[in-house]
Design an enzyme around this catalytic site. Structure first.
Site, PDB file in Angstrom:
ATOM      1  N   LEU A  71     -38.502-110.983  25.936  1.00 10.72           N
ATOM      2  CA  LEU A  71     -37.586-110.840  27.071  1.00 10.72           C
ATOM      3  C   LEU A  71     -36.720-112.074  27.362  1.00 10.72           C
ATOM      4  O   LEU A  71     -36.627-112.527  28.509  1.00 10.72           O
ATOM      5  CB  LEU A  71     -38.373-110.473  28.345  1.00 10.72           C
ATOM      6  CG  LEU A  71     -39.202-109.192  28.305  1.00 10.72           C
ATOM      7  CD1 LEU A  71     -39.925-108.995  29.626  1.00 10.72           C
ATOM      8  CD2 LEU A  71     -38.328-107.993  28.005  1.00 10.72           C
ATOM      9  N   ASN A 127     -38.875-101.441  32.913  1.00  8.19           N
ATOM     10  CA  ASN A 127     -39.535-101.705  31.638  1.00  8.19           C
ATOM     11  C   ASN A 127     -41.045-101.755  31.877  1.00  8.19           C
ATOM     12  O   ASN A 127     -41.576-102.757  32.345  1.00  8.19           O
ATOM     13  CB  ASN A 127     -39.027-103.020  31.044  1.00  8.19           C
ATOM     14  CG  ASN A 127     -39.559-103.261  29.645  1.00  8.19           C
ATOM     15  OD1 ASN A 127     -40.510-102.639  29.214  1.00  8.19           O
ATOM     16  ND2 ASN A 127     -38.931-104.186  28.945  1.00  8.19           N
ATOM     17  N   CYS A 130     -43.003-103.561  27.760  1.00 14.76           N
ATOM     18  CA  CYS A 130     -42.841-104.742  26.925  1.00 14.76           C
ATOM     19  C   CYS A 130     -44.206-105.323  26.588  1.00 14.76           C
ATOM     20  O   CYS A 130     -44.926-105.773  27.472  1.00 14.76           O
ATOM     21  CB  CYS A 130     -41.990-105.798  27.615  1.00 14.76           C
ATOM     22  SG  CYS A 130     -41.682-107.210  26.543  1.00 14.76           S
TER      23      CYS A 130
END
Length: 206
Positions: A71, A127, A130
């Site tokens: 990220l 999200n 991840c």
């Protein structure tokens, strides 16, 4: 099937900067531009390193990578400055602007989602999948896709923060356990603020 309502977008992780958005605004098949994932604090991401588990390897010659980037992004404060102009450029090109966000707490998800919509973003993606974010304590952070109690708390907090009628998309990791997958599906159905589920992601630590 009504093709007028099909959205074609890039995956989160590939567009992070204004220059990236400008490139995506060129005439192409995309109807939406996905920016992110965005975290509250800036992240440099994982350093290239073959086989170390919590980092990734990028092959310069082949253009392929193993594992994930971790990220990397400028942090939400900077995106609060960038998103209005990104949205303006996307809309001028006849495209929607979407934003993928990754919070560390339910409140971070909710606050970022709320601000994204205020800044002109057309759709927010949470999200939940991840798999390669590590804390300062050296431990891998929990993945909401595999912890329905965390995912539920995030969704409830986001729903309560959003303006009436607003919805979000969620991105999940591949869920091999059928019971966990059923819990996620029931959660989305019951909380009723999820419009789409994105299932393109990686299995953690493989």
């Amino acid at each position: 099937m009504n093709l007028e309502h099909i959205s074609v977008s890039n995956a989160a992780g590939t567009i992070k900067t204004m220059k990236d958005v400008e490139e995506a605004c060129r005439p192409n098949a995309m109807t939406a531009i996905m920016v992110g994932s965005i975290t509250l604090k800036p992240r440099q991401g994982n350093k290239p390193d073959r086989g170390a588990g919590r980092v990734y390897y990028y092959d310069v010659n082949g253009g392929w990578s193993l594992n994930s980037l971790g990220l990397p992004n400028e942090g939400f404060v900077e995106y609060m400055r960038l998103l209005p102009e990104m949205a303006r450029r996307a809309h001028a090109a006849g495209k929607e602007l979407h934003a993928s966000i990754a919070g560390e707490t339910a409140e971070e998800y909710a606050n970022m989602a709320y601000e994204c919509y205020k800044l002109g973003v057309d759709k927010v993606e949470l999200n939940f999948g991840c798999p390669n974010v590590w804390g300062t304590n050296g431990k891998q952070k929990p993945i909401p896709s595999y912890t329905p109690t965390i995912a539920r708390r995030v969704l409830l907090t986001v729903r309560d923060k959003l303006q009436s009628g607003r919805t979000v998309d969620i991105k999940i990791s591949p869920v091999e356990d059928s019971y966990t997958l059923q819990q996620l599906a029931e959660m989305c159905n019951n909380i009723k603020c999820v419009s789409n589920v994105v299932g393109t992601n990686t299995i953690p630590n493989q």
